[in-house]
Every structure is written in structure tokens, then in C-alpha cells.
Design a protein around this motif. Structure first.
Motif: not given
Length: 474
Positions: A188-189, A213, A217, A192
Motif C-alpha cells: 500500500l505504501t 495514508y 497508518g 500510495m
């Protein structure tokens, strides 16, 4: 003359492999501590693959300095605040407990079990050994015998051959990627980052992605700390439900009650700290904390209508459920409040005053980042604290209203102190505001983490909690 010295011994009686059985006896030191745990610096090393519930440094056995009437040393075992506890004869110990011969020591539920024993070590008088007469003065005392540890196994020969799993570790480690590799957060990081580059020239989309994001987190951090698994759709619906409430007439009803009928009109209150604190307590604390708690009450009702095991998975049956769902609800509140109110407002204000749209977009990002990150000690903390008390009231229904009242007032009070801290600048300057915000923010985070740790202790499903183990279950 032959003398005997009594030494302590731990005998492993729950070996699960031939290697355990071969090294089942561990001598205890009479001069220092014998540590038991998973790390290499422990004298008794536990295999983490066999006993995942054992902590890195779980317990120590050490001499008390006293001896029995027969002259044998006395040992005690001390739990090192392990996650799953140390048990002596089936009873969990708190702190240290003196050992007697025959005591059974177990590390965590269904963990390795040891038997505490004494072993006689023979000491031969040197005068008797040589045939010399024994002098009239007593013979010199012998120094304590050093601890005798089992022999180390011979080193394993390392083959020079390279295997396919060594060349392609992604194939051999595929089972552990999800459990131990933080695979999904990493993916996902990366996704993103790519999207942020693509939409860098579109401030609204860029801000939305960045807020999702950072907020996600922060919530993931709280979720991992709780260690209670909830279906992803329960968490998603909790976030979405709160966001929908904020754009429906329900919000207007809350405003009429808390800011119209009750003294929560912040704009009409005096600028002094006490007046602002009172108005924020009713108009922000009580109103917003009750609004964010609606998904918790909703899923409690929904779970009560289901049959096991869906009842436990979906519903709210313990404090950890309330904390997780409350934090997810607070995420939705923070996202909508930040992106729908604060960020557009500051962007327009700075753009008008500077006649520069880029300056407005930059100011919006500078406001977005601390507001979203701060929600871990802000909205998520307040809602998590109230969620803890909601779950606790379910565990202890005879004290339900007392527990709910204390939780509601506590979360609302912390919320009000944060909002009212800005009024201190009028009499004490900006430095007082900064210090007050730091104190309230740290306090709210401490309250949240304390609630999470206590909730984990109270959890009826503690044995399934992945925050107390090396890795979450499959």
C-alpha cells in the motif's frame, strides 16, 4: 572423607523434539541469575518455533542467599513481566516465588514445563585422598562449584551447494510474508507513493490520498497495539458511518441539543479559559464523543442479533472491540473534518491574502499533516478511551451505567481541554498554548495506551491476541 554439595537443577519435562530431550537438564548458578527465554543471551534458550508464547526474556531463577537446614541453597523464580505469565504448580505467579524440590514451572499456557530438583555434587577431602592425617584445624572451605551446563551440540556442517530457495527466497518465504513481513502495508505504501506523484498537480486529490495514508497508518498502529482481529468490513463501515452522519441532518440534531439547549455554543462563549473549557466540554466533548460512539453501539446491537461465532467477530463484547471500532469511527470523523472544513478553509484564506494559489495549497498540506497524524493522540485517542469503557460495561453489566458515565466524562473532558488550550494565549502567551497542547496530547495518548494494555489483560480471548505473540495467526 566424602562431602556432598546440593546444587539446583531444572529438568525439561515437556520436550517436543529430540533436540529438547537431549538438552533437558540445566544447572542453576549459585552466584547469579539463570535467565529463561527466546533470546541468545539467556542461559536456558527456548525454541520460538515450538513455544511462541514465551517472551524474549521470560523469567529468571536466582539464589536467595539463604540455605535450608540441610545446607542446600534456596532458589526463587521471578517473572520478567512476560506477556503470557509464569506458572508454578499451575498457579500464575506475580513477581518472585521461592522454589521447593518437585515444583513444576511452566512458561505461558501450554508452554515448556520444567521440574525443579536438587542434585548432589561429590566433594572429596584432599587430606583423605592423600592418606595424610586430618589436621586439628577445620579444612579450608571449597569454593562454589561453577554451574554445569549441558554440552553444546557440534557445529552443523554448512553445505556449499546453493538451493533454489536460497536463490529465490520469495518462494520459500511466501507463507511468512503476510504474517511477519508486513507485506500489505508495504504494498500500500508503494502504491500510495506512485499515486501521490501522479496527482501532485491536483491538490484536492493529493490531499485526499495523503490524508487516507496518514490516517490509515495511525489507525493501523492502534490496531496492532490492540491485537484484536476484527473483520475489515466492520472497521470500514465504522469509518464510513461516521462520515455519513456528519453530512446528514443527524448532525444538526446533535448541534441543537449540545450547542443550543446545553451551554456548548463555543462562538458565543467568553474568551477566557474557563468559559471556553465549559463550552467546549458540551459543544465538542460530549457532542462529538457521543456521535463517534454510535458505530460502537450499532455493532453491539448487530452482534447481539447474530449467532456464534459471527456474534463475537462482528459485535462488541469486550473493551478491545470498543477501542478498535471507536478508533475506526474517529478516523472517519478526522478525515471529513480535516478535508471538508479545515484544509479548504486555510487554502482559500492564504490564497486570498497572498494572491498565490500555490501558497494556499502549501498551507493546506502543512495543516493536513499534523491534524491527521495528531489524531492518534486526538480523536482516535478520545474515541478509543470511550470505547474501552463501553466494552468494559458489557463485561460488567451490573456496573454498566457507572462505567459508561466515567468513560463518557473522561473522554469528553480530555477533548475539551485540548480544544480550550488555545484560549490560554490571551493571558499567558503562545508558549503556554504549546505547553498545554503537549501536556494534553501526551496525556490522551497515555490514557489510550493504558486502556489498551488493561483491555488486553481483561480480554476473554487473550490467548488469541496477536499483540502478545511473535506473529499474528494465519
Amino acid at each position: 572423607m566424602v562431602n556432598y554439595q546440593q546444587s539446583g537443577l531444572l529438568r525439561l519435562i515437556s520436550a517436543q523434539s529430540s533436540a529438547d530431550a537431549a538438552q533437558s537438564c540445566y544447572s542453576l548458578s549459585e552466584t547469579g541469575e539463570t535467565a529463561i527465554g527466546r533470546t541468545a543471551d539467556c542461559q536456558v534458550i527456548i525454541d520460538s518455533n515450538l513455544y511462541g508464547g514465551v517472551s524474549r526474556r521470560h523469567a529468571v531463577v536466582k539464589p536467595t542467599g539463604s540455605r535450608t537446614p540441610q545446607g542446600a541453597p534456596i532458589w526463587q523464580i521471578c517473572d520478567l513481566n512476560s506477556a503470557n505469565g509464569t506458572y508454578v504448580n499451575g498457579q500464575r505467579i506475580q513477581g518472585c516465588q521461592t522454589l521447593t524440590v518437585g515444583d513444576r514451572i511452566m512458561l505461558s499456557h501450554n508452554g515448556p514445563e520444567f521440574l525443579f530438583e536438587h542434585r548432589a555434587t561429590q566433594l572429596v577431602d584432599k587430606f583423605a585422598a592423600t592418606g595424610s592425617p586430618t589436621p586439628s584445624s577445620p579444612p579450608p572451605s571449597y569454593p562454589p562449584q561453577p554451574p554445569v551446563y549441558p554440552p553444546q551440540p557440534p557445529p552443523v556442517a554448512v553445505s556449499n551447494q546453493v538451493t533454489a530457495s536460497q536463490l529465490f527466497p520469495v518462494v520459500s518465504a511466501r507463507k511468512d510474508l503476510l504474517r511477519k513481513g508486513y507485506l500489505i502495508p508495504g504494498i500500500l505504501t508503494v502504491m500510495m507513493v506512485v499515486l501521490l506523484f501522479i496527482f501532485a498537480s491536483s491538490p484536492p486529490v493529493f490531499n485526499l490520498l495523503l490524508a487516507l495514508y496518514l490516517g490509515g497508518g495511525g489507525f493501523y498502529f492502534i490496531y496492532r497495539l490492540c491485537g484484536k482481529q476484527k473483520p475489515w468490513w466492520v472497521l470500514f463501515l465504522s469509518t464510513l458511518f461516521t462520515m455519513v452522519i456528519l453530512v446528514t441532518p443527524v448532525l444538526s440534531l446533535f448541534i441543537v441539543v449540545f450547542r443550543g439547549i446545553l451551554p456548548g455554543n463555543v462562538q458565543g462563549a467568553s474568551p477566557d479559559f474557563i468559559s471556553q473549557l465549559i463550552s467546549h466540554f458540551f459543544g465538542a466533548g460530549l457532542m462529538e464523543e457521543l456521535l463517534k460512539a454510535l458505530p460502537i453501539f450499532g455493532f453491539f446491537y448487530l452482534g447481539s442479533q447474530l449467532r456464534p461465532p459471527s456474534r463475537q467477530k462482528v459485535g462488541v463484547w469486550e473493551p478491545l472491540d470498543g477501542i478498535v471500532i471507536g478508533a475506526a469511527s474517529a478516523l472517519g470523523f478526522t478525515l471529513l473534518e480535516t478535508l471538508g472544513q479545515y484544509v479548504p478553509g486555510i487554502a482559500q484564506q492564504v490564497a486570498r491574502s497572498s494572491a498565490n494559489e500555490f501558497a494556499g495549497a502549501l498551507a493546506a498540506v502543512q495543516l493536513l499533516i499534523p491534524r491527521i497524524l495528531g489524531s492518534v493522540a486526538g480523536h482516535m485517542a478520545y474515541s478509543g478511551i470511550f470505547g474501552y469503557f463501553i466494552g468494559l460495561s458489557i463485561l460488567k453489566p451490573t456496573q454498566r451505567w457507572k462505567i459508561l458515565g466515567i468513560g463518557y466524562l473522561t473522554s469528553s473532558g480530555i477533548h475539551a481541554f485540548w480544544n480550550a488550550s488555545g484560549s490560554l494565549a490571551r493571558n499567558f502567551g503562545d508558549l503556554a498554548v504549546v505547553l498545554a497542547l503537549m501536556i494534553v496530547g501526551v496525556s490522551s495518548y497515555v490514557f489510550l495506551t493504558a486502556a489498551i494494555l488493561k483491555a488486553r489483560q481483561l480480554s476473554p480471548t487473550r490467548s488469541q491476541n496477536f499483540a502478545t505473540r511473535i506473529a499474528p495467526p494465519n
